[in-house]
Design a protein around this motif. Structure first.
Motif, PDB file in Angstrom:
ATOM      1  N   GLU A  46     -14.338 -26.513-112.148  1.00 32.41           N
ATOM      2  CA  GLU A  46     -13.973 -27.630-113.015  1.00 32.41           C
ATOM      3  C   GLU A  46     -14.580 -27.478-114.403  1.00 32.41           C
ATOM      4  OE1 GLU A  46     -15.544 -31.308-111.509  1.00 32.41           O
ATOM      5  OE2 GLU A  46     -17.618 -30.648-111.627  1.00 32.41           O
ATOM      6  N   GLY A  47     -13.870 -27.997-115.396  1.00 33.68           N
ATOM      7  CA  GLY A  47     -14.355 -27.949-116.762  1.00 33.68           C
ATOM      8  C   GLY A  47     -15.463 -28.952-116.983  1.00 33.68           C
ATOM      9  N   VAL A  48     -16.485 -28.524-117.732  1.00 33.57           N
ATOM     10  CA  VAL A  48     -17.633 -29.372-118.028  1.00 33.57           C
ATOM     11  C   VAL A  48     -17.635 -29.776-119.498  1.00 33.57           C
ATOM     12  CG1 VAL A  48     -20.151 -29.446-118.124  1.00 33.57           C
ATOM     13  CG2 VAL A  48     -19.005 -28.335-116.195  1.00 33.57           C
ATOM     14  N   ALA A  49     -17.510 -28.783-120.373  1.00 37.37           N
ATOM     15  CA  ALA A  49     -17.554 -29.052-121.811  1.00 37.37           C
ATOM     16  C   ALA A  49     -16.903 -27.894-122.548  1.00 37.37           C
ATOM     17  CB  ALA A  49     -18.994 -29.230-122.289  1.00 37.37           C
ATOM     18  N   ALA A  50     -16.390 -28.180-123.740  1.00 39.69           N
ATOM     19  CA  ALA A  50     -15.771 -27.138-124.554  1.00 39.69           C
ATOM     20  C   ALA A  50     -15.996 -27.437-126.026  1.00 39.69           C
ATOM     21  CB  ALA A  50     -14.277 -27.029-124.247  1.00 39.69           C
ATOM     22  N   ILE A  51     -15.900 -26.378-126.847  1.00 40.26           N
ATOM     23  CA  ILE A  51     -16.148 -26.520-128.279  1.00 40.26           C
ATOM     24  C   ILE A  51     -15.318 -25.500-129.044  1.00 40.26           C
ATOM     25  CG2 ILE A  51     -18.109 -24.911-128.221  1.00 40.26           C
ATOM     26  CD1 ILE A  51     -19.492 -26.722-130.299  1.00 40.26           C
ATOM     27  N   VAL A  52     -14.832 -25.902-130.215  1.00 40.70           N
ATOM     28  CA  VAL A  52     -14.157 -24.984-131.121  1.00 40.70           C
ATOM     29  C   VAL A  52     -14.933 -24.942-132.441  1.00 40.70           C
ATOM     30  CG1 VAL A  52     -11.867 -25.220-130.123  1.00 40.70           C
ATOM     31  CG2 VAL A  52     -12.609 -26.799-131.931  1.00 40.70           C
ATOM     32  N   ARG A  53     -14.511 -24.064-133.344  1.00 40.51           N
ATOM     33  CA  ARG A  53     -15.198 -23.957-134.630  1.00 40.51           C
ATOM     34  C   ARG A  53     -15.157 -25.298-135.346  1.00 40.51           C
ATOM     35  NH1 ARG A  53     -11.216 -20.752-138.812  1.00 40.51           N
ATOM     36  NH2 ARG A  53      -9.331 -21.963-138.446  1.00 40.51           N
ATOM     37  N   TYR A  54     -16.117 -25.533-136.162  1.00 46.77           N
ATOM     38  CA  TYR A  54     -16.335 -26.792-136.877  1.00 46.77           C
ATOM     39  C   TYR A  54     -16.851 -27.876-135.942  1.00 46.77           C
ATOM     40  CZ  TYR A  54     -13.410 -24.376-140.262  1.00 46.77           C
ATOM     41  OH  TYR A  54     -12.872 -23.438-141.107  1.00 46.77           O
ATOM     42  N   GLY A  55     -17.075 -27.519-134.661  1.00 48.69           N
ATOM     43  CA  GLY A  55     -17.825 -28.398-133.795  1.00 48.69           C
ATOM     44  C   GLY A  55     -17.080 -29.429-132.994  1.00 48.69           C
ATOM     45  N   SER A  56     -15.748 -29.413-133.025  1.00 48.38           N
ATOM     46  CA  SER A  56     -15.005 -30.371-132.200  1.00 48.38           C
ATOM     47  C   SER A  56     -15.270 -30.080-130.729  1.00 48.38           C
ATOM     48  CB  SER A  56     -13.513 -30.246-132.509  1.00 48.38           C
ATOM     49  OG  SER A  56     -12.761 -31.115-131.710  1.00 48.38           O
ATOM     50  N   THR A  57     -15.584 -31.112-129.959  1.00 50.12           N
ATOM     51  CA  THR A  57     -15.985 -30.922-128.570  1.00 50.12           C
ATOM     52  C   THR A  57     -15.205 -31.828-127.623  1.00 50.12           C
ATOM     53  OG1 THR A  57     -17.742 -32.581-128.796  1.00 50.12           O
ATOM     54  CG2 THR A  57     -18.349 -30.278-129.205  1.00 50.12           C
ATOM     55  N   PRO A  99      -9.105 -17.303-127.377  1.00 55.29           N
ATOM     56  CA  PRO A  99      -8.938 -17.174-128.828  1.00 55.29           C
ATOM     57  C   PRO A  99      -8.019 -18.252-129.380  1.00 55.29           C
ATOM     58  CG  PRO A  99      -7.663 -15.499-127.685  1.00 55.29           C
ATOM     59  CD  PRO A  99      -8.478 -16.188-126.649  1.00 55.29           C
ATOM     60  N   THR A 100      -8.467 -18.912-130.431  1.00 61.87           N
ATOM     61  CA  THR A 100      -7.658 -19.940-131.076  1.00 61.87           C
ATOM     62  C   THR A 100      -8.184 -20.190-132.474  1.00 61.87           C
ATOM     63  OG1 THR A 100      -6.887 -22.230-130.948  1.00 61.87           O
ATOM     64  CG2 THR A 100      -9.084 -21.794-130.127  1.00 61.87           C
ATOM     65  N   SER A 101      -7.274 -20.561-133.356  1.00 64.93           N
ATOM     66  CA  SER A 101      -7.680 -20.915-134.715  1.00 64.93           C
ATOM     67  C   SER A 101      -7.748 -22.423-134.890  1.00 64.93           C
ATOM     68  CB  SER A 101      -6.696 -20.320-135.727  1.00 64.93           C
ATOM     69  OG  SER A 101      -5.389 -20.816-135.468  1.00 64.93           O
ATOM     70  N   ALA A 102      -7.570 -23.151-133.810  1.00 68.31           N
ATOM     71  CA  ALA A 102      -7.562 -24.617-133.878  1.00 68.31           C
ATOM     72  C   ALA A 102      -8.909 -25.142-134.340  1.00 68.31           C
ATOM     73  CB  ALA A 102      -7.220 -25.204-132.522  1.00 68.31           C
ATOM     74  N   SER A 103      -8.890 -26.146-135.203  1.00 65.72           N
ATOM     75  CA  SER A 103     -10.128 -26.772-135.649  1.00 65.72           C
ATOM     76  C   SER A 103     -10.423 -28.035-134.836  1.00 65.72           C
ATOM     77  CB  SER A 103     -10.044 -27.121-137.133  1.00 65.72           C
ATOM     78  OG  SER A 103      -8.923 -27.958-137.377  1.00 65.72           O
ATOM     79  N   MET A 104      -9.409 -28.537-134.137  1.00 65.03           N
ATOM     80  CA  MET A 104      -9.611 -29.671-133.247  1.00 65.03           C
ATOM     81  C   MET A 104      -9.500 -29.196-131.809  1.00 65.03           C
ATOM     82  SD  MET A 104     -10.375 -32.145-135.153  1.00 65.03           S
ATOM     83  CE  MET A 104     -10.300 -33.465-133.938  1.00 65.03           C
ATOM     84  N   ILE A 105     -10.316 -29.749-130.939  1.00 66.82           N
ATOM     85  CA  ILE A 105     -10.339 -29.298-129.550  1.00 66.82           C
ATOM     86  C   ILE A 105      -9.021 -29.647-128.870  1.00 66.82           C
ATOM     87  CG2 ILE A 105     -11.348 -31.439-128.631  1.00 66.82           C
ATOM     88  CD1 ILE A 105     -12.660 -28.033-127.634  1.00 66.82           C
TER      89      ILE A 105
END
Length: 128
Positions: A46-57, A99-105
């Protein structure tokens, strides 16, 4: 794909804290969505936590307010600070990358199927 190596697991008593680390092998770390997952014996991952660049979680409801995901792009390292640990947090913890260029999670960031690179896991055991 990205090579991922987790560390920092161990055994703690209920209410204790641990910090997990995940070292990534690629310079593209900062352009990936990074996630932490866990799998307890007899249960699905199960997923616990995730983050993308610029810190969206994004966090699972079960860990909100107790766990914090963060990343150090200069060190290509992902972290999971776990506080107020409970026996039900006992599991093998894995980090994963997509891999993703998304700035929002994205909404898929806590879904196992979305990730294409996985580490070998680190065990966390919480005793009551």
């Amino acid at each position: 794909q990205v090579d991922l190596v987790e560390s920092g697991g161990g055994s703690v008593q209920s209410g204790g804290s641990l910090r997990l680390s995940c070292a990534a092998s690629t310079y593209g770390f900062s352009t990936s969505c990074m996630g932490w997952f866990r799998q307890a014996p007899g249960k699905e991952r199960e997923g616990v936590a995730a983050i993308v660049r610029y810190g969206s979680t994004r966090y699972a409801d079960s860990v909100k307010g107790r766990f914090t995901i963060s990343q150090d792009n200069a060190k290509n390292t992902l972290y999971l600070q776990m506080n107020s640990l409970k026996p039900e947090d006992t599991a093998m913890y894995y980090c994963a990358a997509h891999p993703t260029s998304a700035s929002m999670i994205p909404t898929s960031a806590l879904q196992v199927w979305w990730y294409n690179s996985w580490g070998q896991g680190t065990q966390v055991t919480v005793s009551s």
